[in-house]
Design an enzyme around this catalytic site. Structure first.
Site, PDB file in Angstrom:
ATOM      1  N   HIS A  11       0.870  -1.181   0.000  1.00 31.36           N
ATOM      2  CA  HIS A  11       0.000   0.000   0.000  1.00 31.36           C
ATOM      3  C   HIS A  11       0.909   1.234   0.000  1.00 31.36           C
ATOM      4  O   HIS A  11       1.721   1.421   0.912  1.00 31.36           O
ATOM      5  CB  HIS A  11      -0.928  -0.010   1.222  1.00 31.36           C
ATOM      6  N   GLU A  20       1.576   3.702   3.064  1.00 31.66           N
ATOM      7  CA  GLU A  20       1.952   3.156   4.381  1.00 31.66           C
ATOM      8  C   GLU A  20       3.478   3.230   4.453  1.00 31.66           C
ATOM      9  O   GLU A  20       4.194   2.333   4.042  1.00 31.66           O
ATOM     10  CB  GLU A  20       1.389   1.741   4.528  1.00 31.66           C
ATOM     11  N   HIS A  51       3.174  -3.438   6.659  1.00 23.80           N
ATOM     12  CA  HIS A  51       2.027  -2.526   6.555  1.00 23.80           C
ATOM     13  C   HIS A  51       1.956  -1.586   7.754  1.00 23.80           C
ATOM     14  O   HIS A  51       2.475  -1.882   8.824  1.00 23.80           O
ATOM     15  CB  HIS A  51       0.716  -3.329   6.496  1.00 23.80           C
ATOM     16  N   GLU A  55       1.657  -5.623  10.621  1.00 21.56           N
ATOM     17  CA  GLU A  55       0.972  -4.331  10.704  1.00 21.56           C
ATOM     18  C   GLU A  55       1.555  -3.574  11.892  1.00 21.56           C
ATOM     19  O   GLU A  55       1.640  -4.136  12.993  1.00 21.56           O
ATOM     20  CB  GLU A  55      -0.520  -4.533  11.004  1.00 21.56           C
TER      21      GLU A  55
END
Lengths: 314, 314
Positions: free
Chosen positions: B19, B22, B116, B178
């Site tokens: 992404h 990010e 992420h 994450e």
């Protein structure tokens, strides 16, 4: 100081979505519009118009579509004849200037309040072009008393009105309200509520002012812009090579003294603040300022004496 | 439990920018690539390849350009013949599957770790497709011991590998990491450092594993996805009518009991959590999930027994 008398504020514009991904203002304006449709118009001495400034950017949940709308309210852009294919935000700036201004004219609304969010830990912050706009300074003083959930402050851009570039400049008076920290593209209840409280208290202040209340003078803190600071960058690639130092992150409006840590490089080196005098950083790590080459603004803190204020008698 | 023996992990892929906004993963991968160029390759038993997954989205600092790349690694998309004018992210998914996979083949890299960021208060979190991937569970247990700055947890998507849709699924093993909270489009030093520590410790674990260390078994906590919850919406406009309740905001991985506040409407009404059993919300108010209709995921907490683990003898 002698009491200053100013005309009443009968037409107010509350604008959100000047940046389409700053969602507190977008949703607050929509909410105000909904309430307006649902309730009977009271016979009020203040007429409030609500505006979604950049609907196309709001639709896409982006700051802007072609250029930053909040840099389009310069005299050059507002007076430029626009050809077919002109940038959307330039057209929209001229349109908003017609609706809310034109700037400098007698038909302009009395006060424009433009709602913004920032990823920086700014609390609730009024931004004005100068430090002698008594209405902004008195509203700020009133909000400091009324709002407990977040700190309230005022930033003075310190530039002549002839160099104005942002939406609030089209009104007779105006300021933007920045509320943060909130990531762009989402809504936090605490930040939304702080903005809503700010707008409610501002309208409350205006009603009191119009009805003849004398607002006492006194001293207030004003943070005046000195200069912006960019992130350290790799000289070869031009890419950022350091982040805001953890000791500075989230410390907007706190004093930064010569020798304090400012940046931390990806390899762990600390870069210090090397100015001669202590200054106050604001907009620390605001995400939309990466493209503008701004890691933070440095401001100077001053105490400003403000006069008592009262509405002019008819 | 009996010791499980698994083949050594000799080829690892570390991916960032799946992404494009990010930024911790984007800048960590760039930093690793820079260090790789600057230092002599040591004769190491682990080969690490670093990948910037979606360079076009990174360039634009957006999540994706045409469709979410991290939903493109389905069997259907990976096997689809792509015509001229195919979506960029579909093409890139097939390309990455060739470089790092192909998925399910003997040539696939041993482990894919995809980096992420989230705007939610998730700390550092490994996400896997199942709860019997012993490598992921042992890495998580090791990271919990090594990393003090943020909490470390593991989320199990609880779905068969045949339904996999994300980048890490192309490796023989894989998980995403994450790290949050961090607004998209900016870098925080604390979050960058937590991600860097996570990657460093993971590589450390792999080296120890390859060199024959026996990792003891035991019990670990696993959060398994139950279902997502959307924001309350205005039935007429389809627009969001409430935010995450302030008592729930930032409380990812904390228990939510029946009757606890869940949402707060713009007009001040609280909506309660009405499930029968206590559950654990995660990805609470993740900005990129607004478009997916997800205000949070609810998970169930389970204790999972993991076996001792050791590399297979040659």
């Amino acid at each position: 100081m002698a009491t200053v008398h100013l005309p009443s504020i009968t037409r107010v514009a509350i604008c959100g979505g000047t940046h389409g991904n700053e969602l507190s203002g977008v949703y607050l304006v929509r909410e105000l519009q909904k309430r307006e449709r649902e309730t009977q118009k009271e016979a009020e001495p203040v007429s409030v118009v609500t505006v979604l400034s950049n609907p196309r950017a709001v639709q896409q949940c982006r700051r802007y579509t072609e250029m930053d709308l909040n840099r389009c309210f310069t005299s050059a852009i507002l007076s430029k004849p626009l050809d077919v294919g002109a940038l959307y935000e330039m057209e929209r700036a001229q349109e908003l200037n017609k609706i809310l201004g034109p700037r400098g004219s007698t038909t302009a609304v009395d006060l424009v309040c433009d709602l913004h969010n920032t990823t920086a830990n700014m609390g609730l912050c009024l931004i004005t072009y100068s430090d002698n706009n008594w209405i902004s300074l008195h509203v700020m003083k009133y909000l400091q008393r009324e709002i407990q959930s977040v700190p309230v402050r005022l930033v003075d851009l310190g530039m002549p009105h002839s160099e104005a570039y942002s939406l609030e400049s089209v009104g007779k008076h105006g300021f933007s309200i920045e509320v943060g920290p909130q990531p762009h593209g989402l809504l936090r209840a605490d930040i939304f509520n702080a903005m809503q409280d700010g707008v409610r208290s501002m309208l409350d202040w205006i009603r009191r002012f119009n009805s003849g209340t004398i607002f006492h003078g006194g001293e207030v803190d004003v943070y005046t812009m000195v200069r912006s600071v960019d992130y350290p960058k790799d000289p070869e690639t031009g890419s950022i090579s350091a982040t805001i130092h953890p000791q500075l992150q989230d410390r907007d409006f706190c004093v930064l003294r010569p020798g304090d840590p400012m940046f931390l490089s990806f390899t762990g080196q600390t870069q210090l603040f090397e100015e001669e005098e202590p200054l106050y950083p604001i907009f620390v790590n605001e995400s939309s300022y990466y493209e503008k080459g701004i890691a933070m603004w440095l401001t100077r803190l001053r105490r400003v004496q403000i006069p008592p204020l009262q509405v002019q008698a008819d």
